[in-house]
Scaffold this active site. Structure first.
Site, PDB file in Angstrom:
ATOM      1  N   GLU A 174     159.502  58.813 108.200  1.00 49.52           N
ATOM      2  CA  GLU A 174     159.330  59.307 106.825  1.00 49.52           C
ATOM      3  C   GLU A 174     157.854  59.361 106.418  1.00 49.52           C
ATOM      4  O   GLU A 174     157.483  59.034 105.295  1.00 49.52           O
ATOM      5  CB  GLU A 174     160.182  58.489 105.854  1.00 49.52           C
ATOM      6  CG  GLU A 174     161.669  58.640 106.174  1.00 49.52           C
ATOM      7  CD  GLU A 174     162.573  57.881 105.246  1.00 49.52           C
ATOM      8  OE1 GLU A 174     162.187  57.665 104.090  1.00 49.52           O
ATOM      9  OE2 GLU A 174     163.668  57.505 105.690  1.00 49.52           O
ATOM     10  N   GLY A 175     157.045  59.776 107.371  1.00 48.17           N
ATOM     11  CA  GLY A 175     155.620  59.952 107.120  1.00 48.17           C
ATOM     12  C   GLY A 175     154.786  58.916 107.839  1.00 48.17           C
ATOM     13  O   GLY A 175     154.821  57.734 107.505  1.00 48.17           O
ATOM     14  N   GLU A 216     162.941  66.843 114.739  1.00 50.02           N
ATOM     15  CA  GLU A 216     163.372  67.419 116.008  1.00 50.02           C
ATOM     16  C   GLU A 216     162.605  66.786 117.170  1.00 50.02           C
ATOM     17  O   GLU A 216     161.563  66.138 116.937  1.00 50.02           O
ATOM     18  CB  GLU A 216     163.174  68.929 115.998  1.00 50.02           C
ATOM     19  CG  GLU A 216     164.024  69.617 114.951  1.00 50.02           C
ATOM     20  CD  GLU A 216     164.043  71.134 115.056  1.00 50.02           C
ATOM     21  OE1 GLU A 216     164.801  71.756 114.301  1.00 50.02           O
ATOM     22  OE2 GLU A 216     163.301  71.681 115.901  1.00 50.02           O
TER      23      GLU A 216
END
Length: 398
Positions: free
Chosen positions: A377-378, A147
């Site tokens: 993704e991290g 978000e």
């Protein structure tokens, strides 16, 4: 134990100095070759222009071609998916990202996030309805978790789904969503009174929109969007029935991160190969720069990290195929391989000198793409903390 006579040793292969191809069987090699040939024919002749224009034209056609290749949902079983091994999927990711990170991202989000979520947590009806078309590339999917104000902390998400009779009504926003504005279906994660749930959202639903994000200096040949959910009404059967809580989206991310472990080495290989070839043809002071000690040191160090990274990816793939791969080990691979890939790109740029910034060569394109791959993704910091907790038993998140 006697040494093997040098006359019987295979020749040294600069493109495979550790002999890692010996770990692959004929089917592995055939899949790798088919994906490499497709990328060479369909992506490489155009990618510099696409990147410079900040577009991925013909994405729907590319998706259908990737579906025909068996690259979408590649390691999933049934519903039109190829059922390939994890190593074979990884090899495909490596070849796709050697062309461009945006192409690998298209495949990763489609297969390892959207399709994987439906395949693992969806109802039989959801699987039959969506997965065959997605595997064929006829339907493009996206995955809505991040978000605007909540990236590394998905527990703080504000997107919310409330019940209204038997229906669900979703309201919220998602950001940095690959494939968003071309997707036919979105897997959206939202808070509910019962915890975080996943929803299969047809993108033609009233109240759903996906404005494309422009002015990117990374992943330019990739469709990136915001998802806006303005009281999107969904039937009761839109929810993924087999999971509640963050375990759902986080397991999807772990599957996608595995592909990145391989893919980052594809970008690194492309840069290294460019630097190696350039070093043999570019002359300074009367001879090729590859004949100077400092350049050879750079090439040797890059080759070390590139092929160690591929070996690490292969090891993790075998563990995944055996059902023994832990999330912490995926963090190990993602942290190491993306970080080393960026270093290889930057070192390759120094070998190419001023030419390294030109789109006539792939180096700067890969380097800027990998800045996004490093974060999504991290982030580096999150994977360091995952490994720190695993090593010490102490939770630094709280």
């Amino acid at each position: 134990m006697s040494a093997t006579p040098s006359s019987k040793l295979p020749p040294f292969a600069p493109d495979d100095p550790l002999g890692l191809d010996d770990l692959l069987d004929p089917e592995d090699l055939a899949i790798r070759a088919s994906v490499r040939d497709w990328a060479t024919d369909r992506v490489l002749p155009h990618i510099a222009d696409w990147y410079e224009r900040g577009e991925l034209p013909g994405i729907r056609e590319l998706a259908r071609e990737l579906g025909s290749l068996g690259a979408l949902g590649m390691s999933l079983e049934g519903y039109g998916c190829a059922g390939a091994s994890s190593v074979q999927y990884g090899l495909a990711c490596l070849e796709l990202e050697a062309a461009d990170s945006g192409i690998r991202s298209l495949v990763s989000v489609q297969g390892s996030l959207a399709m994987y979520a439906i395949h693992r947590f969806g109802s039989e009806e959801q699987k039959r309805h969506w997965l065959p078309g997605m595997a064929a590339g006829e339907i493009i999917g996206c995955f809505g978790l991040t978000e605007p104000d909540h990236g590394s902390d998905p527990a703080g998400m504000r997107t919310y789904a409330k019940r209204d009779g038997t229906d669900w009504v979703l309201t919220g926003r998602k950001m940095w969503i690959t494939n968003g504005s071309v997707a036919g279906v979105a897997v959206v994660w939202a808070g509910t009174d019962d915890g975080v749930r996943g929803f299969v959202v047809p993108t033609d639903s009233p109240g759903f929109s996906a404005p494309e994000i422009k002015h990117k200096w990374s992943l330019r040949a990739s469709v990136t969007s915001e998802l806006v959910l303005d009281e999107v009404r969904l039937p009761a059967d839109a929810v993924l029935p087999e999971v509640t809580g963050l375990r759902g989206p986080l397991s999807c991310l772990s599957h996608a991160r595995y592909g990145i472990v391989w893919g980052a080495m594809g970008a690194a290989r492309s840069c290294f190969e460019s630097a190696l070839e350039y070093s043999k043809s570019r002359e300074q002071f009367g001879r090729p720069i590859g004949g100077f000690q400092l350049t050879q040191a750079k090439l040797a160090d890059m080759a070390l990290e590139l092929h160690k990274g591929i070996l690490l990816a292969h090891h993790l793939g075998r563990r995944l195929d055996a059902g023994r791969l832990r999330p912490e080990q995926v963090s190990f691979g993602k942290l190491n391989n993306v970080r080393e890939a960026i270093d290889i790109c930057r070192t390759s740029r120094t070998v190419l000198g001023a030419n390294g910034i030109s789109l006539e060569y792939p180096v700067m394109r890969h380097a800027t793409n990998l800045e996004s791959v490093l974060t999504y993704e991290g982030t580096v910091e999150m994977h360091q903390l995952v490994l720190g907790k695993a090593l010490t038993g102490l939770d630094a998140f709280r």
